[in-house]
Motif scaffolding. Sequence first.
Motif, PDB file in Angstrom:
ATOM      1  N   ASP A 186      -5.683  12.637  20.806  1.00 45.18           N
ATOM      2  CA  ASP A 186      -4.896  11.468  21.200  1.00 45.18           C
ATOM      3  C   ASP A 186      -5.011  10.345  20.175  1.00 45.18           C
ATOM      4  N   ARG A 187      -6.188  10.186  19.593  1.00 48.39           N
ATOM      5  CA  ARG A 187      -6.419   9.089  18.662  1.00 48.39           C
ATOM      6  C   ARG A 187      -5.827   9.339  17.280  1.00 48.39           C
ATOM      7  N   THR A 188      -5.687  10.591  16.876  1.00 44.30           N
ATOM      8  CA  THR A 188      -5.354  10.889  15.473  1.00 44.30           C
ATOM      9  C   THR A 188      -4.098  11.718  15.254  1.00 44.30           C
ATOM     10  N   SER A 189      -3.530  12.320  16.294  1.00 45.80           N
ATOM     11  CA  SER A 189      -2.428  13.268  16.091  1.00 45.80           C
ATOM     12  C   SER A 189      -1.216  12.626  15.422  1.00 45.80           C
ATOM     13  N   ALA A 190      -0.907  11.373  15.757  1.00 53.21           N
ATOM     14  CA  ALA A 190       0.264  10.722  15.153  1.00 53.21           C
ATOM     15  C   ALA A 190       0.079  10.567  13.648  1.00 53.21           C
ATOM     16  N   ARG A 191      -1.130  10.218  13.219  1.00 49.39           N
ATOM     17  CA  ARG A 191      -1.375  10.044  11.786  1.00 49.39           C
ATOM     18  C   ARG A 191      -1.393  11.384  11.062  1.00 49.39           C
ATOM     19  N   VAL A 192      -1.980  12.397  11.693  1.00 48.32           N
ATOM     20  CA  VAL A 192      -1.976  13.732  11.085  1.00 48.32           C
ATOM     21  C   VAL A 192      -0.535  14.226  10.944  1.00 48.32           C
ATOM     22  N   TYR A 193       0.250  14.068  12.008  1.00 46.43           N
ATOM     23  CA  TYR A 193       1.656  14.497  11.966  1.00 46.43           C
ATOM     24  C   TYR A 193       2.412  13.744  10.870  1.00 46.43           C
TER      25      TYR A 193
ATOM     26  N   LEU B 256     -11.848  10.704   9.642  1.00 47.86           N
ATOM     27  CA  LEU B 256     -10.397  10.744   9.491  1.00 47.86           C
ATOM     28  C   LEU B 256      -9.999  11.325   8.138  1.00 47.86           C
ATOM     29  N   ALA B 257     -10.722  10.961   7.090  1.00 42.71           N
ATOM     30  CA  ALA B 257     -10.433  11.512   5.766  1.00 42.71           C
ATOM     31  C   ALA B 257     -10.633  13.027   5.756  1.00 42.71           C
ATOM     32  N   TRP B 258     -11.694  13.491   6.427  1.00 44.98           N
ATOM     33  CA  TRP B 258     -11.952  14.940   6.514  1.00 44.98           C
ATOM     34  C   TRP B 258     -10.795  15.637   7.225  1.00 44.98           C
ATOM     35  N   MET B 259     -10.330  15.045   8.314  1.00 48.29           N
ATOM     36  CA  MET B 259      -9.213  15.630   9.060  1.00 48.29           C
ATOM     37  C   MET B 259      -7.927  15.604   8.245  1.00 48.29           C
ATOM     38  N   MET B 260      -7.688  14.503   7.540  1.00 46.90           N
ATOM     39  CA  MET B 260      -6.456  14.386   6.755  1.00 46.90           C
ATOM     40  C   MET B 260      -6.467  15.332   5.558  1.00 46.90           C
ATOM     41  N   THR B 261      -7.649  15.614   5.038  1.00 45.05           N
ATOM     42  CA  THR B 261      -7.750  16.600   3.958  1.00 45.05           C
ATOM     43  C   THR B 261      -7.328  17.977   4.467  1.00 45.05           C
ATOM     44  N   ILE B 262      -7.784  18.334   5.661  1.00 41.48           N
ATOM     45  CA  ILE B 262      -7.355  19.591   6.276  1.00 41.48           C
ATOM     46  C   ILE B 262      -5.848  19.590   6.470  1.00 41.48           C
ATOM     47  N   ALA B 263      -5.307  18.477   6.967  1.00 43.23           N
ATOM     48  CA  ALA B 263      -3.868  18.377   7.225  1.00 43.23           C
ATOM     49  C   ALA B 263      -3.077  18.523   5.936  1.00 43.23           C
TER      50      ALA B 263
ATOM     51  N   GLY C  38      -0.617  13.172  -1.347  1.00 42.89           N
ATOM     52  CA  GLY C  38      -0.128  12.934   0.010  1.00 42.89           C
ATOM     53  C   GLY C  38       0.921  11.847   0.099  1.00 42.89           C
ATOM     54  N   GLY C  39       1.137  11.087  -0.990  1.00 40.33           N
ATOM     55  CA  GLY C  39       2.164  10.062  -0.993  1.00 40.33           C
ATOM     56  C   GLY C  39       1.822   8.824  -0.177  1.00 40.33           C
ATOM     57  N   CYS C  40       0.535   8.583   0.088  1.00 31.22           N
ATOM     58  CA  CYS C  40       0.127   7.430   0.897  1.00 31.22           C
ATOM     59  C   CYS C  40       0.082   6.163   0.037  1.00 31.22           C
ATOM     60  N   THR C  41       0.367   5.024   0.666  1.00 29.15           N
ATOM     61  CA  THR C  41       0.202   3.739   0.002  1.00 29.15           C
ATOM     62  C   THR C  41      -1.281   3.397  -0.064  1.00 29.15           C
ATOM     63  N   HIS C  42      -1.615   2.387  -0.868  1.00 29.32           N
ATOM     64  CA  HIS C  42      -3.015   1.963  -0.957  1.00 29.32           C
ATOM     65  C   HIS C  42      -3.528   1.510   0.409  1.00 29.32           C
ATOM     66  N   THR C  43      -2.687   0.836   1.167  1.00 30.35           N
ATOM     67  CA  THR C  43      -3.094   0.388   2.499  1.00 30.35           C
ATOM     68  C   THR C  43      -3.378   1.579   3.408  1.00 30.35           C
ATOM     69  N   GLU C  44      -2.511   2.594   3.359  1.00 25.55           N
ATOM     70  CA  GLU C  44      -2.713   3.795   4.179  1.00 25.55           C
ATOM     71  C   GLU C  44      -3.990   4.519   3.767  1.00 25.55           C
ATOM     72  N   VAL C  45      -4.255   4.579   2.457  1.00 28.16           N
ATOM     73  CA  VAL C  45      -5.481   5.227   1.981  1.00 28.16           C
ATOM     74  C   VAL C  45      -6.701   4.482   2.518  1.00 28.16           C
ATOM     75  N   ALA C  46      -6.636   3.156   2.504  1.00 25.29           N
ATOM     76  CA  ALA C  46      -7.754   2.362   3.009  1.00 25.29           C
ATOM     77  C   ALA C  46      -8.019   2.650   4.479  1.00 25.29           C
ATOM     78  N   VAL C  47      -6.951   2.758   5.271  1.00 22.30           N
ATOM     79  CA  VAL C  47      -7.103   3.039   6.698  1.00 22.30           C
ATOM     80  C   VAL C  47      -7.658   4.443   6.909  1.00 22.30           C
ATOM     81  N   LEU C  48      -7.107   5.419   6.197  1.00 22.03           N
ATOM     82  CA  LEU C  48      -7.512   6.813   6.378  1.00 22.03           C
ATOM     83  C   LEU C  48      -8.966   7.038   5.978  1.00 22.03           C
ATOM     84  N   LEU C  49      -9.423   6.320   4.945  1.00 16.64           N
ATOM     85  CA  LEU C  49     -10.796   6.501   4.488  1.00 16.64           C
ATOM     86  C   LEU C  49     -11.755   5.497   5.116  1.00 16.64           C
ATOM     87  N   ASP C  50     -11.217   4.649   5.999  1.00 16.80           N
ATOM     88  CA  ASP C  50     -12.045   3.645   6.687  1.00 16.80           C
ATOM     89  C   ASP C  50     -12.745   2.743   5.674  1.00 16.80           C
TER      90      ASP C  50
END
Length: 201
Positions: free
Chosen positions: A42-49, A88-95, A162-174
């Motif tokens: 529930d917490r992460t599926s939207a970001r993974v998708y 989250l970074a570990w999960m996004m790497t899998i994604a 992954g095409g993420c912005t710097h802001t998105e990278v900051a969020v994903l890597l906490d």
Amino acid sequence: MNHLDPVPSDVPERGMSEGRVLADLLRTCARGGDAAFADLYDRTSARVYGLVLRVVRDPAQAEEVTQECFLEIWRTSSRFELARGSALAWMMTIAHRRAVDRVRAAESARQRETVYEERNRPVNHDSTAEVVQASFEARRVRSALAGLTPIQRQAVELAYLGGCTHTEVAVLLDLPLGTAKTRIRDGLIRLRDVLGVGGAR
């Protein structure tokens, strides 16, 4: 559950950072916690998708790949190590890996459909040389990425693969935004030095 029941130990405490909450949920998943996995989803599926969709470009395939990602996350949650990066970074790497695999599989299918035509087309030696050179460069880049620190590699892969912005990278890597930008730049500088190319972006 009434007000006298004890709070289950796998429920994250209020006030914890998201990174800590997700890490705790992953550890609980590794012990077979179904409720923790549902909470994690529930917490992460939207970001993974969102990341998967950015790579595969097809909503239906993105949904399928997202489900595959969470199945892998469930099965391999015991391999998560907080010391090597955020949950989250570990999960996004899998994604990202799953999404890239799907794109490659689709490309392979298209290539198989046209194999007869390709085999009967006159060989263009210049094009063949370009393909060989591109393959060589790809191997060099993968080797160079392997030499980065885990955080640098995750930041560079999310930003440029992954095409993420710097802001998105900051969020994903906490990470704070400035720290994320520094990790990306440090990683690019190191790649530049290994590959012997021009200045980092």
